[in-house]
Scaffold this motif. Structure first.
Motif, PDB file in Angstrom:
ATOM      1  N   ALA A  40       2.714   1.827  -3.523  1.00  0.00           N
ATOM      2  CA  ALA A  40       1.571   2.255  -4.545  1.00  0.00           C
ATOM      3  C   ALA A  40       1.312   3.784  -4.190  1.00  0.00           C
ATOM      4  O   ALA A  40       1.551   4.491  -5.050  1.00  0.00           O
ATOM      5  N   GLY A  75       0.742  -1.081  -0.066  1.00  0.00           N
ATOM      6  CA  GLY A  75       0.052  -0.074   0.060  1.00  0.00           C
ATOM      7  C   GLY A  75       0.858   1.254  -0.033  1.00  0.00           C
ATOM      8  O   GLY A  75       0.649   2.121  -0.717  1.00  0.00           O
ATOM      9  N   GLN A 132      -2.799   0.083  -5.554  1.00  0.00           N
ATOM     10  CA  GLN A 132      -2.237  -0.822  -5.301  1.00  0.00           C
ATOM     11  C   GLN A 132      -2.266  -2.025  -6.093  1.00  0.00           C
ATOM     12  O   GLN A 132      -1.351  -2.749  -6.278  1.00  0.00           O
TER      13      GLN A 132
END
Length: 294
Positions: free
Chosen positions: A21, A18, A28
């Motif tokens: 990203a 997460g 994600q």
């Protein structure tokens, strides 16, 4: 493949899908798909997966070294192609020890005057973090101590010699002294940088050479926090003379020269030892040498 390598580097740095990203400003699932595509292209598993990120496989560790090098080479290639059209341009990430922030500003300002299309990002880090960032291609250059601890394979240009001064409130008994011996600091209440800072290790060594056992009242990784603590009148600190002079301006603070253990520390520009060096870093090295000569 370049975008997949950048995703992989971000994942290795964040150790969390997460956060990686978010760092890449993508969703994600997009990052997860990119990592799987990179694994398919290379024919190896790079990441241990479970309900969450489980670390890099041995192949992933080896690939990370190449990924950082390739991404950095492409970045420098783009910079050099722009230079051929526009002159010196691009961004320099400069990692700097806290005590050298004033010199970092001076160097970047002088460089920008000659090369206005180059932008700087100045990052405050300790000396060990700077060397790691250079190795990991997360910084292009650094400003740090040159002689006190091993640097590894780097190129350097000396900027200045760091000397030390006592910083105290104007109502301190020491404030009106023309100078003070290091030995007089024995048992005094001090605010000092945290032990992970090389400046603290240098100061501790100077204390030991003078037989001083300070009473450390506050530890901080911020020089501003140290000066603010001194201004409260409850403690003193020992800082490099230049940054102390810069931060004490307009404050109810006195600077008292220290006698005795006065060994100076050389501080300078550090560049990764790479051949060829990029035009921007070559020009930066020349600017550092020019500042030193002046």
């Amino acid at each position: 493949m370049l975008d997949k390598l950048e995703m992989f580097i971000a994942l290795a740095r964040e150790s969390h899908f997460g956060r990686a990203a978010e760092r890449m400003n993508i969703a994600q699932p997009t990052l997860s798909a990119g990592i799987k595509q990179l694994e398919a292209q290379l024919g190896v598993q790079l990441v241990y997966r479970g309900s969450r990120f489980g670390g890099l496989t041995p192949e992933g560790q080896a690939a990370l070294v190449w990924a950082k090098r390739l991404v950095d080479d492409v970045r420098h290639l783009r910079d050099e192609m722009r230079i051929s059209r526009q002159g010196l341009t691009g961004e320099v990430r400069l990692a700097v020890i806290p005590t050298a922030q004033t010199w970092a500003g001076r160097l970047c300002t002088a460089f920008a005057h000659r090369h206005p299309n180059v932008r700087f990002t100045i990052l405050s880090r300790n000396s060990r973090e700077i060397l790691q960032m250079l190795d990991d291609f997360e910084a292009d250059a650094g400003i740090s101590y040159l002689e006190n601890e091993p640097l590894g394979r780097v190129d350097t240009a000396e900027l200045y010699d760091e000397s030390y001064i006592l910083v105290c409130a104007r109502n301190s008994p020491h404030a009106k002294k023309r100078s003070i011996a290091w030995s007089e600091l024995d048992g005094q209440t001090l605010a000092l940088l945290t032990p992970d800072m090389q400046n603290r290790r240098i100061i501790d060594q100077l204390f030991a050479e003078s037989g001083v056992t300070p009473a450390t009242y506050i530890e901080a990784n911020s020089i501003i926090a140290l000066v603010a603590s001194v201004a409260s009148g409850h403690c003193m600190t020992v800082l490099p003379k230049e940054v102390a002079s810069f931060l004490s301006g307009g404050k109810d603070i006195a600077l008292v020269p220290l006698d005795g253990a006065s060994r100076q520390q050389k501080v300078g520009l550090i560049l990764p030892h790479r051949d060829p060096r990029t035009p921007v870093l070559s020009a930066m090295l020349a600017e550092a040498q020019r500042l030193t000569a002046v």
